[in-house]
Design a protein around this motif. Structure first.
Motif, PDB file in Angstrom:
ATOM      1  N   UNK A 227       0.844  -1.188   0.000  1.00 62.87           N
ATOM      2  CA  UNK A 227       0.000   0.000   0.000  1.00 62.87           C
ATOM      3  C   UNK A 227       0.880   1.239   0.000  1.00 62.87           C
ATOM      4  N   UNK A 228       0.538   2.228  -0.819  1.00 69.58           N
ATOM      5  CA  UNK A 228       1.282   3.484  -0.864  1.00 69.58           C
ATOM      6  C   UNK A 228       0.321   4.642  -0.648  1.00 69.58           C
ATOM      7  N   UNK A 229       0.771   5.649   0.098  1.00 70.21           N
ATOM      8  CA  UNK A 229      -0.033   6.835   0.388  1.00 70.21           C
ATOM      9  C   UNK A 229       0.414   7.986  -0.506  1.00 70.21           C
ATOM     10  N   UNK A 230      -0.540   8.596  -1.214  1.00 64.79           N
ATOM     11  CA  UNK A 230      -0.208   9.754  -2.062  1.00 64.79           C
ATOM     12  C   UNK A 230      -1.186  10.904  -1.824  1.00 64.79           C
ATOM     13  N   UNK A 231      -1.627  11.031  -0.584  1.00 69.47           N
ATOM     14  CA  UNK A 231      -2.467  12.160  -0.243  1.00 69.47           C
ATOM     15  C   UNK A 231      -3.923  11.996  -0.578  1.00 69.47           C
ATOM     16  N   UNK A 232      -4.375  10.785  -0.915  1.00 71.80           N
ATOM     17  CA  UNK A 232      -5.783  10.552  -1.192  1.00 71.80           C
ATOM     18  C   UNK A 232      -6.424   9.938   0.036  1.00 71.80           C
ATOM     19  N   UNK A 233      -7.737   9.880   0.043  1.00 67.48           N
ATOM     20  CA  UNK A 233      -8.439   9.388   1.231  1.00 67.48           C
ATOM     21  C   UNK A 233      -8.167   7.920   1.492  1.00 67.48           C
ATOM     22  N   UNK A 234      -7.861   7.168   0.429  1.00 66.20           N
ATOM     23  CA  UNK A 234      -7.541   5.759   0.573  1.00 66.20           C
ATOM     24  C   UNK A 234      -6.185   5.477  -0.060  1.00 66.20           C
ATOM     25  N   UNK A 235      -5.386   4.589   0.526  1.00 67.57           N
ATOM     26  CA  UNK A 235      -4.101   4.266  -0.092  1.00 67.57           C
ATOM     27  C   UNK A 235      -4.307   3.488  -1.379  1.00 67.57           C
ATOM     28  N   UNK A 236      -3.303   3.533  -2.234  1.00 64.31           N
ATOM     29  CA  UNK A 236      -3.322   2.775  -3.477  1.00 64.31           C
ATOM     30  C   UNK A 236      -2.427   1.549  -3.328  1.00 64.31           C
ATOM     31  N   UNK A 237      -2.566   0.612  -4.256  1.00 63.41           N
ATOM     32  CA  UNK A 237      -1.790  -0.626  -4.208  1.00 63.41           C
ATOM     33  C   UNK A 237      -0.791  -0.638  -5.362  1.00 63.41           C
ATOM     34  N   UNK A 238       0.491  -0.740  -5.005  1.00 69.88           N
ATOM     35  CA  UNK A 238       1.550  -0.890  -6.001  1.00 69.88           C
ATOM     36  C   UNK A 238       1.966  -2.363  -6.042  1.00 69.88           C
ATOM     37  N   UNK A 239       2.089  -2.890  -7.261  1.00 69.94           N
ATOM     38  CA  UNK A 239       2.513  -4.284  -7.403  1.00 69.94           C
ATOM     39  C   UNK A 239       3.645  -4.400  -8.413  1.00 69.94           C
ATOM     40  N   UNK A 240       4.637  -5.239  -8.095  1.00 77.97           N
ATOM     41  CA  UNK A 240       5.723  -5.544  -9.019  1.00 77.97           C
ATOM     42  C   UNK A 240       5.706  -7.030  -9.327  1.00 77.97           C
ATOM     43  N   UNK A 241       5.821  -7.356 -10.621  1.00 75.22           N
ATOM     44  CA  UNK A 241       5.982  -8.734 -11.061  1.00 75.22           C
ATOM     45  C   UNK A 241       7.333  -8.836 -11.753  1.00 75.22           C
ATOM     46  N   UNK A 242       8.096  -9.893 -11.446  1.00 72.06           N
ATOM     47  CA  UNK A 242       9.431 -10.074 -11.995  1.00 72.06           C
ATOM     48  C   UNK A 242       9.529 -11.393 -12.738  1.00 72.06           C
ATOM     49  N   UNK A 243      10.294 -11.409 -13.807  1.00 69.78           N
ATOM     50  CA  UNK A 243      10.630 -12.658 -14.476  1.00 69.78           C
ATOM     51  C   UNK A 243      12.035 -12.537 -15.041  1.00 69.78           C
ATOM     52  N   UNK A 244      12.694 -13.673 -15.241  1.00 72.75           N
ATOM     53  CA  UNK A 244      14.060 -13.694 -15.769  1.00 72.75           C
ATOM     54  C   UNK A 244      14.100 -14.656 -16.952  1.00 72.75           C
ATOM     55  N   UNK A 245      13.641 -14.184 -18.088  1.00 73.28           N
ATOM     56  CA  UNK A 245      13.547 -15.034 -19.278  1.00 73.28           C
ATOM     57  C   UNK A 245      14.876 -15.180 -19.991  1.00 73.28           C
ATOM     58  N   UNK A 246      15.795 -14.222 -19.797  1.00 74.24           N
ATOM     59  CA  UNK A 246      17.109 -14.281 -20.414  1.00 74.24           C
ATOM     60  C   UNK A 246      18.173 -14.129 -19.336  1.00 74.24           C
ATOM     61  N   UNK A 247      19.317 -14.808 -19.466  1.00 79.32           N
ATOM     62  CA  UNK A 247      20.375 -14.683 -18.464  1.00 79.32           C
ATOM     63  C   UNK A 247      20.808 -13.236 -18.278  1.00 79.32           C
ATOM     64  N   UNK A 248      20.841 -12.803 -17.007  1.00 79.12           N
ATOM     65  CA  UNK A 248      21.291 -11.454 -16.700  1.00 79.12           C
ATOM     66  C   UNK A 248      20.264 -10.371 -16.908  1.00 79.12           C
ATOM     67  N   UNK A 249      19.064 -10.709 -17.384  1.00 82.68           N
ATOM     68  CA  UNK A 249      18.032  -9.709 -17.632  1.00 82.68           C
ATOM     69  C   UNK A 249      16.799 -10.000 -16.795  1.00 82.68           C
ATOM     70  N   UNK A 250      16.233  -8.964 -16.215  1.00 84.28           N
ATOM     71  CA  UNK A 250      15.003  -9.089 -15.432  1.00 84.28           C
ATOM     72  C   UNK A 250      13.899  -8.276 -16.098  1.00 84.28           C
ATOM     73  N   UNK A 251      12.786  -8.917 -16.400  1.00 82.45           N
ATOM     74  CA  UNK A 251      11.611  -8.236 -16.931  1.00 82.45           C
ATOM     75  C   UNK A 251      10.731  -7.820 -15.762  1.00 82.45           C
ATOM     76  N   UNK A 252      10.272  -6.585 -15.794  1.00 82.11           N
ATOM     77  CA  UNK A 252       9.561  -6.001 -14.657  1.00 82.11           C
ATOM     78  C   UNK A 252       8.244  -5.411 -15.129  1.00 82.11           C
ATOM     79  N   UNK A 253       7.189  -5.741 -14.422  1.00 84.97           N
ATOM     80  CA  UNK A 253       5.875  -5.155 -14.670  1.00 84.97           C
ATOM     81  C   UNK A 253       5.433  -4.449 -13.394  1.00 84.97           C
ATOM     82  N   UNK A 254       5.179  -3.143 -13.490  1.00 90.84           N
ATOM     83  CA  UNK A 254       4.722  -2.351 -12.349  1.00 90.84           C
ATOM     84  C   UNK A 254       3.266  -1.986 -12.585  1.00 90.84           C
TER      85      UNK A 254
END
Length: 322
Positions: A227-254
């Protein structure tokens, strides 16, 4: 952060000592002139080996052969257990005999070190425990510097220390902003940084529906949310998804979601990806009835980036090391 002697077992990181480590330690020991010196070299070698294994497992580049502990003349002439961390300097990896008492540190390693790691080697020499770390030495009970068990920082803090040395610009910028560095290499090893949770502990059942799942990286190895607070009445949800499909590289979805129980994001919320200098290189903005925002990119080991959520003049930023 420090912990007392009673907490050492909770924070110690125990790793196996493979046969190759024991054989090399015996080889180095057999070159010494006395049994006492041979035992010193054997324990020093095993301590350096296990710290090297830990750092490499965490994605930190090291060079065993550059240290004095891997130099035959230096081993003979001095009591050294150093490990070269590429781009940062030398760590001293001291074998600790008694985990409840200060461990003396020989004068030859009081300087030219970026930190000191305490290592306890099992009597069988088949495993070793990294007890903790300190960036500087303190006076011992009788005056000379020593490693005090009650003043050691947990092994995880060593990663933060090395991050600051390896990425000084990023670390300084983050420290001034009061932002801690999340380490994605540790996430891929199963660790969870403070404040983050498994997604099903944060998101609502509706947000965990098949339609939601379709939006993720299809081969995500790790997913974390907070949960992250950005000055709104309710907090928002931040999510990160990670995968490593190639050696040395990380794919990131925010992704950014409304609070559980809320159907849409407030309008004009920005989700931004920042590079090491703090410059925005990806951005998404919510409009009316937006149920999520998403940004995807890739990076390589050692890179840092920030994720910023902004609404008006209020921002919340998370920083990451790949």
């Amino acid at each position: 952060m420090t912990y007392n002697t009673a907490e050492i077992d909770d924070f110690a990181l125990t790793l196996p000592l493979p046969q190759a480590a024991r054989q090399l330690a015996q080889q180095f020991a057999s070159q010494q002139p006395t049994p006492a010196k041979a035992e010193q070299v054997r324990h020093n070698t095993l301590a350096v080996w296990v710290v090297n294994d830990y750092l490499q497992m965490m994605g930190i580049d090291t060079d065993l052969e550059r240290g004095d502990s891997w130099n035959a003349i230096a081993r003979l002439a001095a009591d050294v257990a150093d490990l070269e961390v590429i781009g940062a300097g030398r760590l001293e990896c001291r074998p600790v005999q008694n985990v409840s008492a200060p461990c003396p540190v020989p004068p030859e390693v009081w300087g030219d070190r970026i930190g000191y790691v305490a290592v306890h080697i099992d009597a069988s020499q088949r495993e070793a425990s990294i007890l903790g770390f300190t960036p500087t030495l303190e006076p011992g009970d009788d005056g000379p510097p020593a490693l005090h068990p009650a003043h050691l920082q947990p092994p995880e803090d060593l990663m933060d220390h090395l991050d600051r040395l390896l990425h000084p610009l990023v670390a300084t910028t983050l420290a001034r902003a009061g932002v801690s560095l999340n380490q994605l290499g540790r996430w891929l090893q199963g660790a969870i940084d403070a404040g983050w949770s498994a997604v099903d502990a944060v998101l609502s059942p509706e947000q965990l529906s098949p339609a939601y799942a379709f939006r993720q990286l299809s081969n995500a190895a790790v997913r974390r949310a907070k949960l992250v607070e950005v000055g709104v009445s309710l907090p928002l949800v931040m999510e990160l998804s990670l995968s490593t499909t190639q050696p040395g590289q990380t794919d990131i979805c925010v992704q950014l979601y409304p609070s559980p129980g809320t159907s849409s994001l407030p309008p004009n919320v920005y989700l931004r990806i920042l590079d090491e200098s703090g410059t925005v290189f990806l951005e998404a903005q919510s409009t009316t009835l937006e149920d999520y925002l998403q940004l995807q990119f890739s990076g390589v080991s050692g890179e840092t980036f920030g994720v910023q959520v902004a609404l008006g003049d209020t921002t919340a930023t998370e920083a990451f090391l790949i």
